[in-house]
Design a protein around this motif. Sequence first.
Motif, PDB file in Angstrom:
ATOM      1  N   GLY A 177      -7.919   0.748   5.377  1.00 44.62           N
ATOM      2  CA  GLY A 177      -7.671   1.562   4.190  1.00 44.62           C
ATOM      3  C   GLY A 177      -6.245   1.514   3.675  1.00 44.62           C
ATOM      4  N   LEU A 178      -5.265   1.599   4.574  1.00 45.92           N
ATOM      5  CA  LEU A 178      -3.867   1.591   4.132  1.00 45.92           C
ATOM      6  C   LEU A 178      -3.468   0.256   3.507  1.00 45.92           C
ATOM      7  CD1 LEU A 178      -1.081   2.820   3.767  1.00 45.92           C
ATOM      8  CD2 LEU A 178      -0.619   2.280   6.170  1.00 45.92           C
ATOM      9  N   PRO A 179      -3.655  -0.878   4.187  1.00 49.42           N
ATOM     10  CA  PRO A 179      -3.266  -2.127   3.525  1.00 49.42           C
ATOM     11  C   PRO A 179      -4.109  -2.430   2.290  1.00 49.42           C
ATOM     12  CG  PRO A 179      -4.243  -2.605   5.659  1.00 49.42           C
ATOM     13  CD  PRO A 179      -4.081  -1.114   5.573  1.00 49.42           C
ATOM     14  N   LEU A 180      -5.371  -1.997   2.273  1.00 49.49           N
ATOM     15  CA  LEU A 180      -6.191  -2.189   1.081  1.00 49.49           C
ATOM     16  C   LEU A 180      -5.604  -1.408  -0.085  1.00 49.49           C
ATOM     17  CD1 LEU A 180      -8.691  -3.258  -0.380  1.00 49.49           C
ATOM     18  CD2 LEU A 180      -9.925  -1.236   0.479  1.00 49.49           C
ATOM     19  N   TYR A 181      -5.210  -0.166   0.157  1.00 49.80           N
ATOM     20  CA  TYR A 181      -4.618   0.626  -0.916  1.00 49.80           C
ATOM     21  C   TYR A 181      -3.310  -0.003  -1.395  1.00 49.80           C
ATOM     22  CZ  TYR A 181      -2.752   4.188  -3.849  1.00 49.80           C
ATOM     23  OH  TYR A 181      -2.228   4.828  -4.939  1.00 49.80           O
ATOM     24  N   LEU A 182      -2.481  -0.462  -0.465  1.00 47.73           N
ATOM     25  CA  LEU A 182      -1.224  -1.110  -0.868  1.00 47.73           C
ATOM     26  C   LEU A 182      -1.492  -2.359  -1.690  1.00 47.73           C
ATOM     27  CD1 LEU A 182       0.821  -0.640   2.416  1.00 47.73           C
ATOM     28  CD2 LEU A 182       1.110   0.603   0.254  1.00 47.73           C
ATOM     29  N   PHE A 183      -2.526  -3.108  -1.325  1.00 51.03           N
ATOM     30  CA  PHE A 183      -2.917  -4.272  -2.112  1.00 51.03           C
ATOM     31  C   PHE A 183      -3.340  -3.865  -3.511  1.00 51.03           C
ATOM     32  CE2 PHE A 183      -6.517  -6.900  -3.592  1.00 51.03           C
ATOM     33  CZ  PHE A 183      -5.852  -8.095  -3.809  1.00 51.03           C
ATOM     34  N   LEU A 184      -4.224  -2.877  -3.603  1.00 51.22           N
ATOM     35  CA  LEU A 184      -4.702  -2.419  -4.928  1.00 51.22           C
ATOM     36  C   LEU A 184      -3.581  -1.799  -5.748  1.00 51.22           C
ATOM     37  CD1 LEU A 184      -8.058  -0.882  -3.718  1.00 51.22           C
ATOM     38  CD2 LEU A 184      -7.773  -3.000  -5.027  1.00 51.22           C
ATOM     39  N   ARG A 185      -2.701  -1.095  -5.093  1.00 49.00           N
ATOM     40  CA  ARG A 185      -1.569  -0.450  -5.772  1.00 49.00           C
ATOM     41  C   ARG A 185      -0.583  -1.483  -6.303  1.00 49.00           C
ATOM     42  NH1 ARG A 185       3.551   1.649  -3.738  1.00 49.00           N
ATOM     43  NH2 ARG A 185       4.066   3.572  -4.853  1.00 49.00           N
ATOM     44  N   SER A 186      -0.411  -2.561  -5.576  1.00 55.41           N
ATOM     45  CA  SER A 186       0.566  -3.584  -5.985  1.00 55.41           C
ATOM     46  C   SER A 186       0.093  -4.368  -7.198  1.00 55.41           C
ATOM     47  CB  SER A 186       0.870  -4.533  -4.827  1.00 55.41           C
ATOM     48  OG  SER A 186      -0.262  -5.306  -4.494  1.00 55.41           O
TER      49      SER A 186
END
Length: 102
Positions: free
Chosen positions: A89-98
Amino acid sequence: MRYLYLALAVWGTIHPMSWFIGWFNANSWDVMAMVDAWHANQATSGLVWDLTIAAVALTVWVIAESVRTRNWAGLIAIPATFGIGVSCGLPLYLFLRSRADT
């Protein structure tokens, strides 16, 4: 950085799920037995609570940022966090946020 986040999200899905699936295959896919296993001793209970608190904090952040930025795709990280784990969840969110940064 964006593709590093994506790679971490994929790793954070595959690696933990391989352990979970192996455990389920050995234990008849009994979800309650897995919950019991998570609380086998104080060390594992502490880890479960650590990850639960991190998941809740991540969820609050994802919701707050998604509302502020109107980046609704980021909300996908919430079911990924609770369905797979913070490691996804965390790296996925960072990916989507970037995505907005590119």
